[in-house]
Design a protein around this motif. Sequence first.
Motif, PDB file in Angstrom:
ATOM      1  N   MET A 219      38.385  40.041 -27.557  1.00 51.56           N
ATOM      2  CA  MET A 219      37.641  40.109 -28.803  1.00 51.56           C
ATOM      3  C   MET A 219      37.532  41.569 -29.224  1.00 51.56           C
ATOM      4  O   MET A 219      37.193  42.428 -28.423  1.00 51.56           O
ATOM      5  N   LEU A 220      37.791  41.805 -30.461  1.00 49.45           N
ATOM      6  CA  LEU A 220      37.636  43.135 -31.040  1.00 49.45           C
ATOM      7  C   LEU A 220      36.225  43.240 -31.613  1.00 49.45           C
ATOM      8  O   LEU A 220      35.798  42.396 -32.394  1.00 49.45           O
ATOM      9  N   ALA A 221      35.477  44.236 -31.215  1.00 51.60           N
ATOM     10  CA  ALA A 221      34.127  44.465 -31.738  1.00 51.60           C
ATOM     11  C   ALA A 221      34.152  45.722 -32.604  1.00 51.60           C
ATOM     12  O   ALA A 221      34.612  46.775 -32.176  1.00 51.60           O
ATOM     13  N   LEU A 222      33.687  45.586 -33.850  1.00 55.28           N
ATOM     14  CA  LEU A 222      33.678  46.699 -34.794  1.00 55.28           C
ATOM     15  C   LEU A 222      32.264  46.923 -35.310  1.00 55.28           C
ATOM     16  O   LEU A 222      31.498  45.976 -35.442  1.00 55.28           O
ATOM     17  N   SER A 223      31.952  48.149 -35.634  1.00 53.06           N
ATOM     18  CA  SER A 223      30.687  48.469 -36.297  1.00 53.06           C
ATOM     19  C   SER A 223      30.981  48.658 -37.781  1.00 53.06           C
ATOM     20  O   SER A 223      31.913  49.361 -38.152  1.00 53.06           O
ATOM     21  N   ARG A 224      30.207  48.025 -38.628  1.00 45.72           N
ATOM     22  CA  ARG A 224      30.341  48.152 -40.079  1.00 45.72           C
ATOM     23  C   ARG A 224      28.955  48.287 -40.671  1.00 45.72           C
ATOM     24  O   ARG A 224      27.998  47.720 -40.168  1.00 45.72           O
ATOM     25  N   LYS A 225      28.846  49.012 -41.754  1.00 52.49           N
ATOM     26  CA  LYS A 225      27.598  49.145 -42.492  1.00 52.49           C
ATOM     27  C   LYS A 225      27.689  48.299 -43.757  1.00 52.49           C
ATOM     28  O   LYS A 225      28.756  47.801 -44.111  1.00 52.49           O
ATOM     29  N   LYS A 226      26.571  48.191 -44.458  1.00 50.79           N
ATOM     30  CA  LYS A 226      26.526  47.444 -45.705  1.00 50.79           C
ATOM     31  C   LYS A 226      27.607  47.944 -46.655  1.00 50.79           C
ATOM     32  O   LYS A 226      27.835  49.148 -46.781  1.00 50.79           O
ATOM     33  N   ASN A 227      28.304  47.011 -47.279  1.00 52.30           N
ATOM     34  CA  ASN A 227      29.396  47.252 -48.229  1.00 52.30           C
ATOM     35  C   ASN A 227      30.691  47.743 -47.581  1.00 52.30           C
ATOM     36  O   ASN A 227      31.633  48.075 -48.294  1.00 52.30           O
ATOM     37  N   GLU A 228      30.756  47.795 -46.263  1.00 52.41           N
ATOM     38  CA  GLU A 228      32.006  48.125 -45.583  1.00 52.41           C
ATOM     39  C   GLU A 228      32.718  46.834 -45.220  1.00 52.41           C
ATOM     40  O   GLU A 228      32.096  45.788 -45.058  1.00 52.41           O
ATOM     41  N   ALA A 229      34.046  46.910 -45.100  1.00 56.74           N
ATOM     42  CA  ALA A 229      34.834  45.696 -44.900  1.00 56.74           C
ATOM     43  C   ALA A 229      35.889  45.891 -43.818  1.00 56.74           C
ATOM     44  O   ALA A 229      36.164  47.019 -43.392  1.00 56.74           O
ATOM     45  N   ILE A 230      36.465  44.769 -43.405  1.00 52.08           N
ATOM     46  CA  ILE A 230      37.655  44.775 -42.553  1.00 52.08           C
ATOM     47  C   ILE A 230      38.693  43.881 -43.228  1.00 52.08           C
ATOM     48  O   ILE A 230      38.347  42.991 -44.013  1.00 52.08           O
ATOM     49  N   ILE A 231      39.958  44.141 -42.948  1.00 50.31           N
ATOM     50  CA  ILE A 231      41.059  43.348 -43.492  1.00 50.31           C
ATOM     51  C   ILE A 231      41.749  42.638 -42.330  1.00 50.31           C
ATOM     52  O   ILE A 231      42.046  43.258 -41.311  1.00 50.31           O
ATOM     53  N   ILE A 232      42.020  41.365 -42.502  1.00 52.74           N
ATOM     54  CA  ILE A 232      42.709  40.559 -41.489  1.00 52.74           C
ATOM     55  C   ILE A 232      43.996  40.025 -42.102  1.00 52.74           C
ATOM     56  O   ILE A 232      43.981  39.401 -43.164  1.00 52.74           O
ATOM     57  N   ASN A 233      45.097  40.262 -41.429  1.00 51.56           N
ATOM     58  CA  ASN A 233      46.392  39.699 -41.819  1.00 51.56           C
ATOM     59  C   ASN A 233      46.806  40.045 -43.256  1.00 51.56           C
ATOM     60  O   ASN A 233      47.433  39.236 -43.935  1.00 51.56           O
ATOM     61  N   ASN A 234      46.443  41.195 -43.740  1.00 49.82           N
ATOM     62  CA  ASN A 234      46.821  41.685 -45.075  1.00 49.82           C
ATOM     63  C   ASN A 234      46.268  40.892 -46.249  1.00 49.82           C
ATOM     64  O   ASN A 234      46.460  41.282 -47.389  1.00 49.82           O
ATOM     65  N   ASN A 235      45.608  39.743 -46.014  1.00 50.37           N
ATOM     66  CA  ASN A 235      45.166  38.945 -47.163  1.00 50.37           C
ATOM     67  C   ASN A 235      43.757  38.359 -47.012  1.00 50.37           C
ATOM     68  O   ASN A 235      43.336  37.555 -47.837  1.00 50.37           O
ATOM     69  N   ILE A 236      43.040  38.739 -45.978  1.00 49.39           N
ATOM     70  CA  ILE A 236      41.669  38.270 -45.793  1.00 49.39           C
ATOM     71  C   ILE A 236      40.770  39.487 -45.643  1.00 49.39           C
ATOM     72  O   ILE A 236      41.008  40.344 -44.802  1.00 49.39           O
ATOM     73  N   GLU A 237      39.756  39.564 -46.489  1.00 47.19           N
ATOM     74  CA  GLU A 237      38.815  40.681 -46.435  1.00 47.19           C
ATOM     75  C   GLU A 237      37.428  40.151 -46.094  1.00 47.19           C
ATOM     76  O   GLU A 237      36.936  39.216 -46.729  1.00 47.19           O
ATOM     77  N   VAL A 238      36.818  40.741 -45.074  1.00 47.12           N
ATOM     78  CA  VAL A 238      35.467  40.377 -44.653  1.00 47.12           C
ATOM     79  C   VAL A 238      34.569  41.591 -44.914  1.00 47.12           C
ATOM     80  O   VAL A 238      34.815  42.669 -44.383  1.00 47.12           O
ATOM     81  N   THR A 239      33.542  41.394 -45.747  1.00 46.12           N
ATOM     82  CA  THR A 239      32.664  42.490 -46.162  1.00 46.12           C
ATOM     83  C   THR A 239      31.235  42.214 -45.719  1.00 46.12           C
ATOM     84  O   THR A 239      30.749  41.087 -45.849  1.00 46.12           O
TER      85      THR A 239
END
Length: 73
Positions: A1-21
């Motif tokens: 499992m990849l664990a990332l820290s994100r703040k409000k309004n920050e996002a991650i991209i999965i597989n070039n076409n899914i954005e999680v904010t």
Amino acid sequence: MLALSRKKNEAIIINNNIEVTVLEVKGDQVKIGISAPKEVPIYRKEVYVQIQDANKASADTSGLAALENLLGK
């Protein structure tokens, strides 16, 4: 499992076409937004597990009924 820290309004991209904010953080609750193509199903995990269980139960039952039909019962 990849664990990332994100703040409000920050996002991650999965597989070039899914954005999680990260939309909001309140105490121990985090609100996220997911942008994905319409053909990508998105479920809460507890709902996904229920769907999988229902599909397994349906497959088991229909297989038995088909076998009974073949045997003429």
